[in-house]
Scaffold this motif. Structure first.
Motif, mmCIF file in Angstrom:
data_model
loop_
_atom_site.group_PDB
_atom_site.id
_atom_site.type_symbol
_atom_site.label_atom_id
_atom_site.label_comp_id
_atom_site.label_asym_id
_atom_site.label_seq_id
_atom_site.Cartn_x
_atom_site.Cartn_y
_atom_site.Cartn_z
ATOM 1 N N ALA A 158 0.846 -1.197 0.000
ATOM 2 C CA ALA A 158 0.000 0.000 0.000
ATOM 3 C C ALA A 158 0.880 1.246 0.000
ATOM 4 O O ALA A 158 0.901 2.009 0.982
ATOM 5 C CB ALA A 158 -0.934 -0.006 1.206
ATOM 6 N N PHE A 161 -0.860 4.651 0.910
ATOM 7 C CA PHE A 161 -1.141 4.772 2.337
ATOM 8 C C PHE A 161 0.149 5.039 3.103
ATOM 9 O O PHE A 161 0.181 5.873 4.028
ATOM 10 C CB PHE A 161 -1.802 3.496 2.842
ATOM 11 N N ARG A 164 1.179 8.608 2.912
ATOM 12 C CA ARG A 164 0.347 9.495 3.729
ATOM 13 C C ARG A 164 0.662 9.376 5.217
ATOM 14 O O ARG A 164 0.650 10.372 5.950
ATOM 15 C CB ARG A 164 -1.140 9.186 3.483
ATOM 16 N N VAL A 165 0.919 8.160 5.659
ATOM 17 C CA VAL A 165 1.070 7.939 7.097
ATOM 18 C C VAL A 165 2.510 8.141 7.577
ATOM 19 O O VAL A 165 2.739 8.395 8.770
ATOM 20 C CB VAL A 165 0.586 6.512 7.466
#
Length: 289
Positions: A158, A161, A164-165
């Motif tokens: 991912a 994701f 972003r994290v």
């Protein structure tokens, strides 16, 4: 206090290591093969040079017992995400820094339990606490190897994701680092005050000497200036958070950070006082690669 030692410290370190893993890609490990000399010099300095310097400093300053074992414990703990930040600040080779941090952290599941077992037996003698090398290895796996691996899997499956994290995890890991250090000092304030005068200078010497040695050795082997700075940072800044987290497991306590963890707690403060000026000096220097 039991919650702090048994749950919060290991969980916090696991999150810090997760933040490292989630920033890793396959290319970071491919780089180890492509740039074998730079990685090999950095890895050998971390695995061999730091413990040797720590042992010498213990002899020079006359430390014994749990404090001496704690200094050796610190020397076995490879640099964490802090070294990646410092390498960037020094205008070093950040990719090399990340590769060294990641692979040495993964390797530490084998090196740390064995070396800790030796150090505790050697320096504490009859006072050696009852602990299992296997329990240290399991703890190392759960709080370092597993989170790094999970982070890498998240990055692989991912990537959106992960992108972003990752910044949020980076900030969280920094906050948790501060909390761990403050908690370790607060729960052992009397010991901290009693030992800071003796331990502070010794740990400052350890940090400065290993940074200079790493820089010198990397230069002798003809690494680029950026690589030299990175090796200096990786060798000179240890993961005191890991030492603080492992100390209660080694001592078998659940009420605060034991004496063996005190060097790691003090070092986590000292390394910024010694490391940042050197890093800024390295940043200011310009050399041809």
């Amino acid at each position: 206090m039991e919650i702090l030692v048994e749950l919060f410290l290991p969980l916090s370190l696991a999150i810090i290591m997760l933040s490292l893993g989630i920033g890793l890609t396959v290319s970071d490990f491919r780089r180890v093969v492509e740039r074998g000399l730079a990685f090999g010099i950095g890895a050998l300095c971390q695995l061999l040079l730091i413990p040797v310097f720590a042992f010498i400093i213990i002899q020079i300053f006359g430390f014994t017992g749990a404090i001496a074992a704690g200094i050796m414990l610190l020397s076995f703990c490879p640099g964490g995400v802090t070294t990646n930040v410092m390498a960037r600040l020094a205008n070093g080779d950040v990719a090399l820094s990340v590769s060294l941090t990641a692979l040495i952290s993964l390797l530490s599941i084998l090196t740390v339990p064995i070396l800790v077992g030796w150090a505790v037996a050697h320096f504490m003698g009859a006072e050696v606490p009852e602990f299992s090398v296997t329990s240290i290895a399991i703890a190392m796996f759960l709080i370092t190897t597993l989170p790094v691996s999970i982070g890498m899997l998240i990055r692989y499956f991912a990537p959106g994701f992960a992108d972003r994290v990752e910044p949020k995890l980076f900030v969280l890991s920094g906050v948790l680092f501060v909390v761990i250090v403050v908690a370790a000092i607060a729960t052992n304030w009397d010991l901290f005050v009693a030992n800071f005068t003796a331990l502070g200078p010794a740990l400052a010497v350890l940090s400065i000497a290993t940074m200079i040695a790493g820089l010198t050795i990397a230069g002798i082997f003809g690494l680029s200036w950026a690589e030299q700075k990175t090796v200096a940072v990786e060798v000179g800044l240890q993961n005191g958070t890991l030492g603080i987290t492992l100390a209660p497991i080694i001592a078998g306590v659940a009420t605060g950070i034991p004496e063996i963890g005190l060097p790691s707690a003090i070092y986590s403060v000292i390394m910024y006082l010694t490391g940042i000026p050197i890093v800024l000096w390295l940043r200011s220097r310009r050399r041809e690669s």
